[in-house]
Design a protein around this motif. Structure first.
Motif, short mmCIF file in Angstrom:
data_model
loop_
_atom_site.label_atom_id
_atom_site.label_comp_id
_atom_site.label_asym_id
_atom_site.label_seq_id
_atom_site.Cartn_x
_atom_site.Cartn_y
_atom_site.Cartn_z
N ASP A 212 0.82 -1.21 0.00
CA ASP A 212 0.00 0.00 0.00
C ASP A 212 0.86 1.27 0.00
O ASP A 212 0.36 2.36 -0.31
N ILE A 213 2.13 1.15 0.37
CA ILE A 213 2.99 2.32 0.58
C ILE A 213 3.78 2.65 -0.68
O ILE A 213 4.24 1.76 -1.40
N LEU A 214 3.95 3.94 -0.95
CA LEU A 214 4.63 4.40 -2.17
C LEU A 214 6.09 3.97 -2.17
O LEU A 214 6.83 4.24 -1.21
N PRO A 215 6.56 3.33 -3.25
CA PRO A 215 7.97 2.93 -3.33
C PRO A 215 8.91 4.13 -3.43
O PRO A 215 8.52 5.22 -3.85
N ASP A 216 10.18 3.90 -3.09
CA ASP A 216 11.17 4.97 -3.12
C ASP A 216 11.41 5.51 -4.53
O ASP A 216 11.71 6.70 -4.71
#
Length: 345
Positions: A212-216
């Motif tokens: 769910d979290i935005l990749p670097d």
């Protein structure tokens, strides 16, 4: 490009340090109390609704000219989309329109600040309905203080700079998609303006899966654009002013907006007096490609079922086009577009 290549070389493309740096940059730029960077605006909206503990099937109000993902996401998440018409002058919902939506059962307003123009935020918030701002076009804009207005305790409020977009609602979504003001190849940052809302959001986001979290690798793109935002925005506003002056000599118009820091320049919309076909052909002869401004809007996708209730939005969606406007447009292209705007049929 350097930021993205560094991620690839370091083999740190998943959620990590750059995601955290992006969140910190967003907090510094907006004055919000906390934020989480997710992989999509739909995911961000789902976490906002969880934090608000919004009952299933609740009617959620949204603009007919908002991007179609809003309608789809509201429905997919188990809520009822309640589509509102817009103002002819701004292309935005007004406080009076929202009040009518509340009478029809609207429990929450998902407020897209289309074209970087801010709606009647103070009047809308005063209605007492929870608001989730979509600042994908309006990041960097602000409601400027009236004469004699002092600094209050609102997030990010400054007597000289005004109160920023994203600080009025209970939450704000800053999209990072291809056609958003800040792009990262996808994703969205969910902002909590105040401590109370951040506490509720943090409690549901702490257990979020990494998917769910935005990749670097996406965070790197967004981080650089936030750091360069003011410089790029100054260039956009200079170009916008040239385009607007040229348009005044013709029979077409653009939307009403505040100047200075009151609005963000997302693009240059033109509401045509004539036909879209004629305008496209005329601009095309000067190698300028224009497109419909609301081709991916709610009313464009759901036109048949909404046309009766959203006549103004439907009309605007059929005769509003976008001219190219971005920081690296180049002086020759700006001159060419300016000439076309002044003589556009």
């Amino acid at each position: 490009m350097d930021a993205v290549l560094t991620c690839m070389v370091d083999e740190k493309t998943g959620p990590g340090e750059l995601n955290a740096r992006l969140v910190q940059a967003v907090k510094e730029a907006t004055g919000c109390d906390g934020a989480v960077a997710f992989r999509s605006a739909t995911i961000a909206l789902s976490y906002a609704l969880k934090a608000l503990d919004m009952p299933a099937a609740s009617p959620i109000m949204l603009s007919a000219l908002a991007p179609s993902w809003q309608y789809d996401a509201v429905a997919q998440l188990g809520y009822t989309p309640l589509v509102l018409d817009v103002s002819e002058e701004t292309g935005l919902v007004t406080a009076d329109i929202v009040a009518e939506g509340m009478k029809a059962g609207g429990r929450l307003l998902l407020l897209h600040e289309t074209m970087g123009i801010l709606p009647e935020l103070e009047r809308i918030v005063a209605l007492g309905v929870p608001v989730i701002e979509d600042i994908s076009h309006s990041v960097g804009a602000a409601v400027m203080p009236a004469a004699g207005d002092g600094v209050d305790d609102a997030p990010g409020k400054d007597a000289q700079k005004g109160r920023p977009a994203g600080s009025f609602g209970v939450y704000a979504i800053m999209g990072l998609e291809e056609f958003d003001t800040i792009t990262a190849g996808g994703g969205a940052v969910l902002l909590a303006p105040r401590r109370r809302e951040w506490s509720a959001l943090k409690s549901v986001a702490d257990g979020a899966p990494r998917t769910d979290i935005l990749p670097d690798i996406n965070s790197a793109l967004a981080f650089v654009q936030i750091k360069e935002f003011r410089r790029n925005e100054d260039i956009r506003k200079t170009i916008y002013a040239s385009f607007q002056r040229a348009l005044l000599s013709g029979k077409n118009r653009t939307f009403a907006r505040e100047h200075g820091d009151g609005s963000t320049v997302w693009s240059f919309p033109v509401v045509l007096a004539g036909s879209v076909k004629d305008a496209k052909q005329y601009a095309g002869r000067r190698d300028i490609e224009i497109r419909l401004a609301y081709e991916d809007s709610v009313v464009a996708r759901k036109g048949e079922e909404l046309s009766a209730a959203c006549r103004t939005a439907k009309a605007l969606s059929l005769r509003t086009v976008l001219f190219p406007l971005y920081p690296r447009l180049g002086s020759e292209a700006v001159t060419n577009i300016t000439k076309v705007l002044g003589t556009l049929p």
